[in-house]
Design a protein around this motif. Structure first.
Motif, PDB file in Angstrom:
ATOM      1  N   LEU A  86     -27.503  62.212 -56.965  1.00  0.00           N
ATOM      2  CA  LEU A  86     -26.942  61.090 -56.193  1.00  0.00           C
ATOM      3  C   LEU A  86     -26.966  61.409 -54.694  1.00  0.00           C
ATOM      4  CD1 LEU A  86     -25.565  58.394 -55.878  1.00  0.00           C
ATOM      5  CD2 LEU A  86     -23.401  59.428 -56.491  1.00  0.00           C
ATOM      6  N   ILE A 120     -18.845  49.245 -61.200  1.00  0.00           N
ATOM      7  CA  ILE A 120     -19.006  50.321 -60.210  1.00  0.00           C
ATOM      8  C   ILE A 120     -18.339  49.904 -58.895  1.00  0.00           C
ATOM      9  CG2 ILE A 120     -20.710  51.512 -58.766  1.00  0.00           C
ATOM     10  CD1 ILE A 120     -22.546  51.628 -61.221  1.00  0.00           C
ATOM     11  N   CYS A 134     -17.606  60.187 -61.044  1.00  0.00           N
ATOM     12  CA  CYS A 134     -17.006  59.648 -59.831  1.00  0.00           C
ATOM     13  C   CYS A 134     -16.506  60.840 -59.009  1.00  0.00           C
ATOM     14  CB  CYS A 134     -15.850  58.739 -60.256  1.00  0.00           C
ATOM     15  SG  CYS A 134     -15.168  57.772 -58.961  1.00  0.00           S
ATOM     16  N   TYR A 142     -30.094  56.708 -63.692  1.00  0.00           N
ATOM     17  CA  TYR A 142     -28.695  56.460 -63.327  1.00  0.00           C
ATOM     18  C   TYR A 142     -28.648  55.333 -62.300  1.00  0.00           C
ATOM     19  CZ  TYR A 142     -27.285  60.815 -65.566  1.00  0.00           C
ATOM     20  OH  TYR A 142     -27.043  61.799 -66.487  1.00  0.00           O
ATOM     21  N   ALA A 171     -21.778  57.365 -60.346  1.00  0.00           N
ATOM     22  CA  ALA A 171     -23.073  57.329 -61.047  1.00  0.00           C
ATOM     23  C   ALA A 171     -22.844  57.023 -62.521  1.00  0.00           C
ATOM     24  CB  ALA A 171     -23.782  58.669 -60.888  1.00  0.00           C
ATOM     25  N   SER A 186     -26.177  53.919 -59.392  1.00  0.00           N
ATOM     26  CA  SER A 186     -25.091  54.558 -58.654  1.00  0.00           C
ATOM     27  C   SER A 186     -24.741  53.768 -57.399  1.00  0.00           C
ATOM     28  CB  SER A 186     -25.515  55.965 -58.263  1.00  0.00           C
ATOM     29  OG  SER A 186     -26.647  55.892 -57.438  1.00  0.00           O
ATOM     30  N   SER A 191     -20.351  58.755 -67.189  1.00  0.00           N
ATOM     31  CA  SER A 191     -20.318  58.372 -65.771  1.00  0.00           C
ATOM     32  C   SER A 191     -19.576  59.421 -64.942  1.00  0.00           C
ATOM     33  CB  SER A 191     -19.673  56.999 -65.595  1.00  0.00           C
ATOM     34  OG  SER A 191     -18.311  57.054 -65.922  1.00  0.00           O
TER      35      SER A 191
END
Lengths: 219, 157
Positions: free
Chosen positions: A121, B43, A75, A143, A163, A145, A73
């Motif tokens: 993204l 998330i 960020c 993905y 994501a 996101s 992942s």
């Protein structure tokens, strides 16, 4: 340091004509050559000037690198126009910033990072035109996101992007499915002779047939 | 009779396989949905955590810069060798390790900076530079945040 003039620094010019605290964009500190942000505010006195405070990007970068939902992942923080503000790998980020060889730099473009996940993204965000949840594909990997708006107080036009690869999310479920499937097939294989015997006996009973014992055949 | 046996057994085995397969597929489908829902929730939570962190990083800085810029002696570096607000700023740096340095730049080009050089909140350097002076920038010294006393620069590495 002798050629250092505070009036030439980005934080000074930003705050000089403002009456409030002004956040700077990302730039390279003169002091330690590391990227960071500055908050500054002007003051009026016998000799006027600007008061500033530096916030290194290291802290934010370290925090972003710890935000791992899955191993793959990502960020990061970027702007609406596709510039990179914070990325979990400080070395990669700093390498791009230093390419210009200047201590005052413009934010690097996401494309300079050569990270297809981050670029993907941003493309999904651009296509949508608003923050929210997205699903996009990069190199045959899907993905999921999310793009979150960061309040302007903490950075102009900045967005937080997260994501996560879908296959890594699904992996525990697929592993469980495979395990269940394996046990089911093994059970079926071992139980099949018994199952067949029972069914044959059941059919025989229904047809009124009885299996002839072996000793009766001998006689 | 045997073809009937084989046919019936095959049919029943097929029913078992289809039923078991259906249950496994349905289980996978629902598990995946659950996993994705959990990931989406994570998330959202991560987004909130990062936003909170950014707030925690910036809000004290906004307050410090806002208040410190209004201190009565904020321009003091231009008037003497020392800096009246140094002890206060030293404390601020010790409380907020995310701050690398605090500084004052003046319209005449003078510059005062207090920098966290310890990394472990132990020591800070104070530097005063006068643009009009011919001599290079002056290092006032290295100070401990615990005692606010001057440290030997050699011990700082």
């Amino acid at each position: 340091v002798t050629d250092f003039d505070p009036r030439q620094r980005p934080w000074y010019g930003l705050a000089l004509h403002s009456n409030r605290v002004e956040p700077s964009d990302l730039y390279i500190y003169h002091l330690n050559n590391e990227p960071g942000f500055t908050l500054s505010r002007s003051f009026q006195a016998a000799t006027s000037g600007v008061f500033g405070a530096d916030l290194t990007e290291t802290d934010l970068t370290e925090f972003l690198s710890k935000q791992r939902i899955t191993a793959g992942s990502l960020c990061f923080i970027f702007t609406r126009s596709g510039e990179l503000v914070a990325y979990p790998d400080l070395a990669r980020m700093t390498a791009i910033l230093r390419q210009s060889g200047e201590t005052m730099v413009a934010l690097p473009q996401l494309s300079q990072l050569r990270d297809p996940v981050a670029t993907g993204l941003f493309a999904a965000y651009q296509e949508s035109g608003a923050a929210g949840n997205f699903v996009y594909e990069v190199a045959n990997r899907n993905y999921i996101s999310r793009v979150v708006e960061i309040p302007p107080r903490y950075g102009r036009d900045q967005l937080l992007g997260i994501a996560v690869p879908l296959d890594e999310i699904e992996y525990p479920a697929i592993a469980l499915r495979n395990q269940t499937l394996l046990y089911s097939i093994a059970f079926l294989v071992f139980a099949l002779p018994l199952y067949v015997t029972l069914i044959v006996a059941w059919i025989d009973r229904k047809l009124g047939r009885r299996p002839t014992p072996a000793y009766a055949e001998d006689e | 009779v045997w073809p009937a046996y084989v046919g019936i057994i095959g049919l029943l085995v097929l029913i078992v396989v289809v039923l078991a397969g259906g249950i496994i597929w349905y289980n996978l489908h629902k598990s995946t949905e659950l996993m994705v829902a959990v990931a989406e929730r994570q998330i959202v939570e991560t987004g909130e955590k990062v936003s909170d962190r950014i707030r925690l990083l910036y809000d004290p800085l906004y307050a410090i810069v806002g208040i410190a810029s209004q201190m009565p002696d904020v321009e003091a570096p231009s008037n003497g060798n020392g800096y009246a607000g140094a002890p206060v700023l030293l404390r601020v740096l010790s409380f907020y390790p995310q701050i690398l340095s605090l500084y004052v730049g003046l319209d005449n080009g003078d510059f005062f900076v207090m920098t966290n050089i310890g990394g472990d909140r132990a020591a800070f350097a104070i530097r005063i530079k006068r643009l009009r002076a011919t001599e290079p920038a002056q290092n006032v010294g290295y100070f401990s945040t615990i005692t606010v006393s001057k440290l030997d620069a050699r011990t700082l590495g």
